[in-house]
Scaffold this motif. Structure first.
Motif, mmCIF file in Angstrom:
data_model
loop_
_atom_site.group_PDB
_atom_site.id
_atom_site.type_symbol
_atom_site.label_atom_id
_atom_site.label_comp_id
_atom_site.label_asym_id
_atom_site.label_seq_id
_atom_site.Cartn_x
_atom_site.Cartn_y
_atom_site.Cartn_z
ATOM 1 N N VAL A 6 0.856 -1.189 0.000
ATOM 2 C CA VAL A 6 0.000 0.000 0.000
ATOM 3 C C VAL A 6 0.894 1.242 0.000
ATOM 4 C CG1 VAL A 6 -1.722 1.338 1.264
ATOM 5 C CG2 VAL A 6 -1.887 -1.154 1.190
ATOM 6 N N PRO A 7 0.790 2.076 -1.039
ATOM 7 C CA PRO A 7 1.588 3.317 -1.053
ATOM 8 C C PRO A 7 1.013 4.329 -0.060
ATOM 9 C CG PRO A 7 0.131 3.221 -2.958
ATOM 10 C CD PRO A 7 -0.005 1.898 -2.261
ATOM 11 N N TYR A 8 1.878 5.158 0.490
ATOM 12 C CA TYR A 8 1.402 6.185 1.415
ATOM 13 C C TYR A 8 0.585 7.252 0.669
ATOM 14 C CZ TYR A 8 4.507 4.064 4.819
ATOM 15 O OH TYR A 8 5.101 3.168 5.674
ATOM 16 N N HIS A 9 0.963 7.476 -0.590
ATOM 17 C CA HIS A 9 0.170 8.371 -1.442
ATOM 18 C C HIS A 9 -0.575 7.477 -2.439
ATOM 19 C CE1 HIS A 9 -0.059 11.987 -4.431
ATOM 20 N NE2 HIS A 9 -1.223 11.664 -3.915
ATOM 21 N N TYR A 10 -1.865 7.289 -2.190
ATOM 22 C CA TYR A 10 -2.682 6.347 -2.972
ATOM 23 C C TYR A 10 -3.542 7.112 -3.977
ATOM 24 C CZ TYR A 10 -6.299 2.848 -3.941
ATOM 25 O OH TYR A 10 -7.180 1.992 -4.551
ATOM 26 N N LYS A 11 -3.517 6.658 -5.227
ATOM 27 C CA LYS A 11 -4.294 7.302 -6.282
ATOM 28 C C LYS A 11 -4.978 6.230 -7.126
ATOM 29 C CE LYS A 11 -3.871 10.646 -10.073
ATOM 30 N NZ LYS A 11 -2.936 11.516 -10.837
ATOM 31 N N GLU A 12 -6.276 6.419 -7.339
ATOM 32 C CA GLU A 12 -7.054 5.423 -8.091
ATOM 33 C C GLU A 12 -8.061 6.131 -8.992
ATOM 34 O OE1 GLU A 12 -10.003 1.561 -7.271
ATOM 35 O OE2 GLU A 12 -9.321 2.843 -5.628
ATOM 36 N N GLU A 13 -8.198 5.632 -10.227
ATOM 37 C CA GLU A 13 -9.180 6.170 -11.168
ATOM 38 C C GLU A 13 -10.405 5.263 -11.159
ATOM 39 O OE1 GLU A 13 -7.400 6.667 -14.975
ATOM 40 O OE2 GLU A 13 -6.255 8.430 -14.379
ATOM 41 N N ILE A 14 -11.585 5.838 -10.885
ATOM 42 C CA ILE A 14 -12.818 5.064 -10.744
ATOM 43 C C ILE A 14 -13.861 5.581 -11.723
ATOM 44 C CG2 ILE A 14 -14.630 4.336 -9.150
ATOM 45 C CD1 ILE A 14 -12.692 5.018 -6.854
ATOM 46 N N ILE B 130 -14.463 9.614 -15.480
ATOM 47 C CA ILE B 130 -13.545 9.063 -14.487
ATOM 48 C C ILE B 130 -13.405 10.042 -13.323
ATOM 49 C CG2 ILE B 130 -11.145 8.413 -14.019
ATOM 50 C CD1 ILE B 130 -12.604 6.363 -15.661
ATOM 51 N N LYS B 131 -13.459 9.488 -12.108
ATOM 52 C CA LYS B 131 -13.221 10.279 -10.911
ATOM 53 C C LYS B 131 -11.930 9.797 -10.269
ATOM 54 C CE LYS B 131 -15.230 11.470 -6.409
ATOM 55 N NZ LYS B 131 -16.366 11.225 -5.473
ATOM 56 N N VAL B 132 -11.059 10.710 -9.956
ATOM 57 C CA VAL B 132 -9.769 10.350 -9.349
ATOM 58 C C VAL B 132 -9.889 10.386 -7.833
ATOM 59 C CG1 VAL B 132 -7.335 10.937 -9.127
ATOM 60 C CG2 VAL B 132 -8.492 11.233 -11.324
ATOM 61 N N LYS B 133 -9.567 9.249 -7.211
ATOM 62 C CA LYS B 133 -9.603 9.149 -5.758
ATOM 63 C C LYS B 133 -8.169 9.168 -5.236
ATOM 64 C CE LYS B 133 -11.054 5.983 -2.068
ATOM 65 N NZ LYS B 133 -11.650 4.644 -1.779
ATOM 66 N N GLU B 134 -7.882 10.118 -4.377
ATOM 67 C CA GLU B 134 -6.539 10.246 -3.814
ATOM 68 C C GLU B 134 -6.599 10.167 -2.297
ATOM 69 O OE1 GLU B 134 -3.394 12.763 -5.695
ATOM 70 O OE2 GLU B 134 -5.136 13.771 -6.588
ATOM 71 N N GLU B 135 -5.686 9.422 -1.737
ATOM 72 C CA GLU B 135 -5.590 9.298 -0.287
ATOM 73 C C GLU B 135 -4.127 9.397 0.138
ATOM 74 O OE1 GLU B 135 -7.282 5.594 0.795
ATOM 75 O OE2 GLU B 135 -9.327 6.138 0.219
ATOM 76 N N ILE B 136 -3.891 10.095 1.210
ATOM 77 C CA ILE B 136 -2.537 10.162 1.779
ATOM 78 C C ILE B 136 -2.588 9.470 3.139
ATOM 79 C CG2 ILE B 136 -0.697 11.669 2.587
ATOM 80 C CD1 ILE B 136 -1.610 13.735 0.546
ATOM 81 N N LYS C 13 6.076 3.130 0.528
ATOM 82 C CA LYS C 13 4.926 2.239 0.671
ATOM 83 C C LYS C 13 5.187 1.238 1.782
ATOM 84 C CE LYS C 13 6.617 -0.822 -3.006
ATOM 85 N NZ LYS C 13 6.361 -1.353 -4.354
ATOM 86 N N ILE C 14 4.112 0.642 2.265
ATOM 87 C CA ILE C 14 4.218 -0.377 3.299
ATOM 88 C C ILE C 14 3.965 -1.741 2.664
ATOM 89 C CG2 ILE C 14 1.776 -0.191 3.967
ATOM 90 C CD1 ILE C 14 2.663 -0.769 6.846
ATOM 91 N N VAL C 15 4.766 -2.735 3.046
ATOM 92 C CA VAL C 15 4.634 -4.100 2.543
ATOM 93 C C VAL C 15 4.314 -5.003 3.732
ATOM 94 C CG1 VAL C 15 5.732 -6.000 1.300
ATOM 95 C CG2 VAL C 15 6.325 -3.634 0.734
ATOM 96 N N VAL C 16 3.190 -5.717 3.641
ATOM 97 C CA VAL C 16 2.726 -6.528 4.765
ATOM 98 C C VAL C 16 2.477 -7.967 4.313
ATOM 99 C CG1 VAL C 16 0.990 -6.770 6.581
ATOM 100 C CG2 VAL C 16 1.614 -4.495 5.757
#
Length: 243
Positions: free
Chosen positions: A96-104, A158-164, A206-209
């Motif tokens: 999971v990247p700390y700066h997350y971006k997804e196109e929906i 398309i809507k861009v979803k961004e999360e930090i 990013k975090i790897v689990v």
């Protein structure tokens, strides 16, 4: 057919009688393990149960036998029926990247006819475009003589979803994604018993689990007994008794 007299009239009721043509499968079989694991439940309606709860089985082991024995001598073959649930283990890794971006896709779309000429597109019926979109183009007509073609193009908004995420949020997101990833592989009857984080690391923003899961899973499979001859099994049983 039923005839009912009502005053000076007769009421006739006709009901179609359908014959049940469903074929019943009577092929002899045994229930075997589809995967290796620890047995949690055995539900058997026909056949001889060879394993018990908490037994560890390997893939292909017979759990409910369709070969019926008298003492140690095989005497008949039947169709064993039942369901077996076992504890299966999975290890899932997610990033999971700390700066997350997804196109929906929003579900909104617009379509138009286009003319393509010399690598340029021209619309027949223009409209206000979406700020961000993807398009699907379907060719309708193409000329073999001229560099021109007609197509029907659909634009999907398309809507861009961004999360930090901070470290804590990213770890929580990783756990959710791991569970979602695993559930996509499981059947409707399967359930997650428990989960445990084996390893957690941070690299390249990013975090790897790595997460270990215990799952209650249906491992029922079948083995056809058509080609197994009772005579050969009986001879083997006699030979074993004589040893």
């Amino acid at each position: 057919m039923e005839i009912e007299e009502v005053g000076t009239t007769y009421r006739i009721n006709v009901e179609e009688r359908k014959k049940n043509n469903a074929k019943i499968n009577k092929e002899e079989q045994s229930i075997i393990a589809k995967k290796s694991g620890r047995i949690l439940e055995i539900h058997a309606s026909h056949g001889e149960i060879l394993k018990k709860k908490n037994d560890y089985v390997q893939k292909g082991d017979v759990i409910i036998s369709g070969i019926i024995k008298n003492k140690e001598t095989p005497v008949s073959k039947i169709r064993a029926e039942g369901t077996v649930f076992a504890e299966i283990w999975y290890q899932v890794q997610v990033e999971v990247p700390y700066h997350y971006k997804e196109e929906i896709k929003t579900g909104k779309k617009k379509s138009r006819f286009e003319i393509e000429f010399l690598n340029h597109s021209y619309t027949l019926f223009d409209f206000s475009p979406y700020e961000i979109s993807t398009k699907e183009r379907r060719k309708l007509l193409k000329s073999n003589l001229l560099p021109i073609s007609f197509s029907y193009t659909t634009f999907h908004e398309i809507k861009v979803k961004e999360e930090i995420h901070n470290a804590k949020d990213a770890y929580q997101k990783a756990q959710e994604l791991a569970k979602k990833k695993l559930k996509a592989k499981l059947g409707k009857e399967d359930t997650i018993i428990s989960q445990k984080t084996l390893k957690k690391s941070h690299k390249n923003s990013k975090i790897v689990v790595d997460i270990f899961f215990k799952v209650k899973e249906n491992i029922t499979d079948t083995e056809n007994l058509k080609n197994i001859k009772l005579e050969e099994l009986q001879e083997k049983a006699k030979a074993k008794e004589g040893e």
